[in-house]
Write an enzyme that holds these catalytic residues in place. Structure first.
Site, PDB file in Angstrom:
ATOM      1  N   LYS A  56       0.839  -1.213   0.000  1.00 57.61           N
ATOM      2  CA  LYS A  56       0.000   0.000   0.000  1.00 57.61           C
ATOM      3  C   LYS A  56       0.865   1.251   0.000  1.00 57.61           C
ATOM      4  O   LYS A  56       0.606   2.199  -0.752  1.00 57.61           O
ATOM      5  CB  LYS A  56      -0.924   0.010   1.230  1.00 57.61           C
ATOM      6  CG  LYS A  56      -2.093  -0.948   1.117  1.00 57.61           C
ATOM      7  CD  LYS A  56      -2.820  -1.101   2.446  1.00 57.61           C
ATOM      8  CE  LYS A  56      -3.820  -2.249   2.357  1.00 57.61           C
ATOM      9  NZ  LYS A  56      -4.315  -2.688   3.663  1.00 57.61           N
ATOM     10  N   GLN A 100      -4.948  -1.538   9.676  1.00 59.23           N
ATOM     11  CA  GLN A 100      -4.913  -2.874   9.086  1.00 59.23           C
ATOM     12  C   GLN A 100      -5.589  -3.885  10.026  1.00 59.23           C
ATOM     13  O   GLN A 100      -5.296  -3.940  11.217  1.00 59.23           O
ATOM     14  CB  GLN A 100      -3.449  -3.267   8.825  1.00 59.23           C
ATOM     15  CG  GLN A 100      -3.259  -4.591   8.133  1.00 59.23           C
ATOM     16  CD  GLN A 100      -3.692  -4.592   6.671  1.00 59.23           C
ATOM     17  OE1 GLN A 100      -3.703  -3.565   6.014  1.00 59.23           O
ATOM     18  NE2 GLN A 100      -4.056  -5.752   6.168  1.00 59.23           N
ATOM     19  N   ASP A 123     -11.430   2.959   4.154  1.00 58.66           N
ATOM     20  CA  ASP A 123     -11.915   1.578   4.070  1.00 58.66           C
ATOM     21  C   ASP A 123     -13.441   1.535   3.953  1.00 58.66           C
ATOM     22  O   ASP A 123     -14.004   0.495   3.590  1.00 58.66           O
ATOM     23  CB  ASP A 123     -11.544   0.808   5.350  1.00 58.66           C
ATOM     24  CG  ASP A 123     -10.256   0.011   5.218  1.00 58.66           C
ATOM     25  OD1 ASP A 123      -9.972  -0.485   4.119  1.00 58.66           O
ATOM     26  OD2 ASP A 123      -9.561  -0.123   6.244  1.00 58.66           O
TER      27      ASP A 123
HETATM   28  N1  GUN Z   1      -6.897  -6.544   6.014  1.00 59.49           N
HETATM   29  C1  GUN Z   1      -7.029  -7.204   4.828  1.00 59.49           C
HETATM   30  N2  GUN Z   1      -7.661  -6.425   3.934  1.00 59.49           N
HETATM   31  C2  GUN Z   1      -7.931  -5.258   4.543  1.00 59.49           C
HETATM   32  C3  GUN Z   1      -8.550  -4.056   4.124  1.00 59.49           C
HETATM   33  O1  GUN Z   1      -9.028  -3.897   2.982  1.00 59.49           O
HETATM   34  N3  GUN Z   1      -8.619  -3.067   5.043  1.00 59.49           N
HETATM   35  C4  GUN Z   1      -8.124  -3.212   6.285  1.00 59.49           C
HETATM   36  N4  GUN Z   1      -8.242  -2.186   7.126  1.00 59.49           N
HETATM   37  N5  GUN Z   1      -7.549  -4.307   6.725  1.00 59.49           N
HETATM   38  C5  GUN Z   1      -7.445  -5.323   5.843  1.00 59.49           C
END
Ligand code: GUN
Length: 301
Positions: A56, A100, A123
């Site tokens: 990311k 995350q 998100d």
């Molecule tokens: N863990 C795995 N995928 C995601 C996501 O799209 N957002 C977040 N916050 N955690 C994740």
């Protein structure tokens, strides 16, 4: 129907979205001096999560945006994480915040999500954004469902009238995707682990989305000939070679591609779209916070 389905290439489509994000960021910098910023917070050192977080950060910088990364120890307290979130809420250089998941057991994820400023919730997990999406208001929308819709529209621009069946009712994928497909004028069924005669339900689908986390659960005879199949699953399973593993989706790809008209692969389907949509959402959040319209280059994305 025989023959092989078209494979919907998520890597190519994600690349196109990222090109548009980069162009939008350049436009915002030039016209408004605005540099969108994304903060990612990781608690603990789960290797898979570290890989995601690194990816990311890299894509964020490649898109011309600011990336802020924070690593808290695995034994961090809930209050420590909430303090970090509050500081990011107050930081004007940070337009998007992603914590995350999953979080260690001493931390209540719902409370953390609740603390994120809804306008920075890239998100789309905050109840305010879920409620805005459900009631048709402007919302930050979860990234994976947004990516699924774009992949489906790559095959068929207008999804109006399609029977859509989603397997999985999570807050992250199944439920928001149901809302998005309603907005696309699909007739939506959300199936789940307690659905009676699931194959009978999935065989009705013109658009079938699997988001259950069960390796290769959807078989060829679960699929209507000519359906569009989107596979959200990412499951690590033992490979044929001793001691090796491989990634498979929730769909038995080799069987289903003989029946469907189009199918996303795993890896290389939905996965790459999620990060692209995250960066898109960060641009949207930055524009909202500055009272600017979304740059035209991102309007259909
Ligand atoms: N863990 C795995 N995928 C995601 C996501 O799209 N957002 C977040 N916050 N955690 C994740």
């Amino acid at each position: 129907m025989t023959g092989e389905a078209r494979i919907i290439d998520g890597k190519v489509l994600a690349g196109e979205v990222l090109d548009r994000v980069r162009a939008a960021v350049e436009e915002l910098k030039a016209a408004h001096g605005l540099v969108p910023g994304l903060a990612v917070v990781l608690v603990g050192d789960d290797p898979a999560s570290r890989v995601y977080v690194r990816a990311k950060g890299k894509r964020t910088v490649e898109a011309g945006m600011r990336s802020f990364e924070y690593l808290l120890p695995a034994d961090a307290t809930e209050e420590e994480l909430l303090e970090k979130v509050r500081a990011l809420n107050a930081n004007p250089e940070v337009h998007g915040i992603l914590v995350q998941l999953p979080l260690p057991s001493q931390i209540d994820a719902a409370k953390v999500i609740d603390t994120i400023d809804p306008d920075k919730d890239v998100d789309g997990f905050h109840v305010i954004n879920a409620g805005r999406l459900m009631t048709g208001q402007k919302a930050l929308v979860p990234c994976t469902p947004r990516g699924c819709v774009l992949l489906a529209r790559r095959v068929r621009e207008d999804l109006t009238g399609l029977e859509a069946v989603i397997i999985g009712r999570s807050n992250i994928v199944g439920k928001p995707l149901g809302q998005l497909l309603l907005n696309e004028n699909c007739t939506v069924t959300i199936a789940h682990s307690r659905t009676r005669d699931l194959p009978e339900v999935t065989r009705r689908a013109d658009l079938l989305v699997a988001a259950v986390g069960r390796p290769e659960m959807v078989r060829g005879d679960w699929v209507k000939p000519g359906a569009i199949v989107i596979d959200v699953g990412i499951n690590r399973v033992p490979a044929a070679e001793e001691g090796r593993t491989k990634l498979v989706g929730d769909v038995a790809f080799d069987e289903v591609r003989q029946v469907a008209s189009a199918i996303t692969p795993v890896p290389g389907g939905v996965g790459p779209m999620t990060i692209a949509m995250l960066l898109r959402n960060t641009v949207e959040a930055a524009c909202m916070q500055k009272g600017l319209p979304m740059p035209g280059v991102l309007r259909d994305v």
